[in-house]
Design a protein around this motif. Structure first.
Motif, short mmCIF file in Angstrom:
data_model
loop_
_atom_site.label_atom_id
_atom_site.label_comp_id
_atom_site.label_asym_id
_atom_site.label_seq_id
_atom_site.Cartn_x
_atom_site.Cartn_y
_atom_site.Cartn_z
N HIS A 1 0.85 -1.19 0.00
CA HIS A 1 0.00 0.00 0.00
C HIS A 1 0.89 1.24 0.00
N PRO A 2 1.38 1.64 -1.17
CA PRO A 2 2.28 2.79 -1.26
C PRO A 2 1.68 4.03 -0.58
N GLY A 3 2.51 4.69 0.22
CA GLY A 3 2.04 5.85 0.99
C GLY A 3 1.68 5.52 2.41
N PHE A 4 1.70 4.22 2.76
CA PHE A 4 1.36 3.81 4.13
C PHE A 4 2.22 4.53 5.16
N LEU A 5 3.54 4.52 4.96
CA LEU A 5 4.44 5.09 5.97
C LEU A 5 4.22 6.58 6.14
N SER A 6 3.88 7.28 5.09
CA SER A 6 3.64 8.72 5.19
C SER A 6 2.35 9.04 5.93
N GLN A 7 1.48 8.03 6.09
CA GLN A 7 0.22 8.21 6.81
C GLN A 7 0.38 8.00 8.32
N VAL A 8 1.56 7.49 8.74
CA VAL A 8 1.81 7.28 10.16
C VAL A 8 2.29 8.59 10.77
N LYS A 9 1.79 8.93 11.94
CA LYS A 9 2.21 10.18 12.59
C LYS A 9 3.69 10.16 12.91
N GLU A 10 4.18 9.06 13.50
CA GLU A 10 5.58 8.93 13.85
C GLU A 10 5.94 7.45 13.95
N ILE A 11 7.12 7.11 13.45
CA ILE A 11 7.64 5.75 13.56
C ILE A 11 8.88 5.81 14.45
N VAL A 12 8.85 5.08 15.55
CA VAL A 12 10.00 5.01 16.46
C VAL A 12 10.63 3.64 16.29
N ILE A 13 11.90 3.64 15.89
CA ILE A 13 12.58 2.40 15.49
C ILE A 13 13.68 2.07 16.49
N LEU A 14 13.58 0.92 17.12
CA LEU A 14 14.63 0.43 17.99
C LEU A 14 15.56 -0.41 17.15
N GLY A 15 16.75 0.11 16.85
CA GLY A 15 17.64 -0.65 15.98
C GLY A 15 18.81 0.16 15.48
N GLY A 16 19.76 -0.55 14.89
CA GLY A 16 20.92 0.10 14.31
C GLY A 16 21.97 0.47 15.36
#
Length: 318
Positions: A141-156
């Protein structure tokens, strides 16, 4: 107003504790829990998420989705302790939560898309495992990530080395292609590298001072998981405590003043070789690369521990 939250996780002991505290956190509205393969398989992750929710029985249950795939396998030629030794066969130590099959199993990716589509630009996603599900949701579903308010990633890893290889951190190494697609996507993202997440430690002494009440729901979960993790981390890693990585992530959402951050360009090495799965942060003073992610660079470590204790005590004593 409560913050709508989805947690995407590969729940071993650390993630299970993080999910439990999030479910009991009054400032969160945990609307979804989705499993992803990593420390455990996608199916085992689903069982663990369901088990934690069943044990705590929160007033408002989240929707639960299950992922596919096997647990991450050991890199060839690397000195690496398999999570099964640290978290146990099921990922939850000695915790024996009855498993009840879901009447209607929902795919993790499908659930993520549905929940975000219903509340565009309102939902925060906390990713505690590999970024497989988030990348798949964006692909379908292209555009899904832009519809999320914030993505907090534990990693790297930022300045520290890796933990699964000399260069790579576990969550990113488990699916570098997925990680790269998410980190480069047009979305509001924060990454918490292991430089930060591995610093606050739940030591034997700190744990014993809490006087956990086993008769409470959270107390039972803690007593059947945390002592197991403390023993295995001492036995296999030679450490006198367990990192509170997931708690750092929760603290960053609730008490952002505890943290320092900067904005940098980041990429992920996907080519086979010694650097496979490495997160590359461009720290040059002059670069044509555009910053694409917020990076936590420092924390008030005692403040994070105090935050954890404040959240822990009322839940285990009431």
């Amino acid at each position: 107003m409560k913050r709508p939250l989805i947690i995407d996780a590969d729940p071993g002991i650390g993630d299970a504790l993080t999910v439990a505290l999030a479910l009991l956190e009054p400032t969160f509205d945990v609307i979804g829990l989705t499993s992803v393969a990593g420390r455990v398989s996608g199916e085992m992750g689903l069982r663990n998420l369901q088990g934690v929710a069943s044990l705590l029985d929160p007033p408002r249950w989240p929707r639960i989705g299950g992922g596919d795939g096997r647990a991450t396998s050991q890199p060839t030629g690397e000195d690496w302790i398999d999570p099964v030794f640290l978290d146990g066969e099921t990922g939850l130590g000695e915790c024996t939560i009855p498993h009840v099959d879901l009447h209607h199993r929902v795919d993790s990716v499908k659930l993520l898309v549905e929940l975000v589509r219903d509340r565009p630009h309102d939902v925060t996603i906390l990713s505690l495992g590999p970024l497989t599900n988030l990348a798949a949701a964006e692909e379908r579903h292209p555009g899904f990530l832009s519809q999320v308010k914030e993505i907090v990633i534990l990693g790297g890893a930022w300045q520290a080395g890796g933990d699964i290889t000399a260069a790579a951190e576990f969550n990113i190494y488990s699916n570098p292609a997925a990680a790269r697609s998410v980190l480069l996507a047009a979305a509001t993202k924060t990454i918490i590298p292991r430089d930060i997440s591995s610093r606050p430690i739940l030591s034997f002494d700190l744990y014993q001072r809490q006087k956990i009440e086993r008769t409470t729901r959270l107390g039972r979960l803690i007593e059947e998981t945390v002592p197991f993790a403390l023993r295995t981390h001492r036995q296999y890693l030679g450490t006198e405590g367990v990192p509170l990585a997931g708690i750092v992530a929760i603290a960053s959402l609730i008490e952002p003043k505890l943290f320092e951050r900067t904005t940098l360009p980041v990429d992920v090495v996907t080519q086979t070789g010694p650097a496979y799965g490495m997160t590359l942060f461009d720290r040059r003073p002059r670069t044509s690369a555009r910053p694409n992610i917020d990076l936590l660079t420092h924390a008030d470590w005692q403040g994070v521990i105090d935050f954890f204790i404040r959240r822990l005590r009322p839940a285990i004593l009431n």
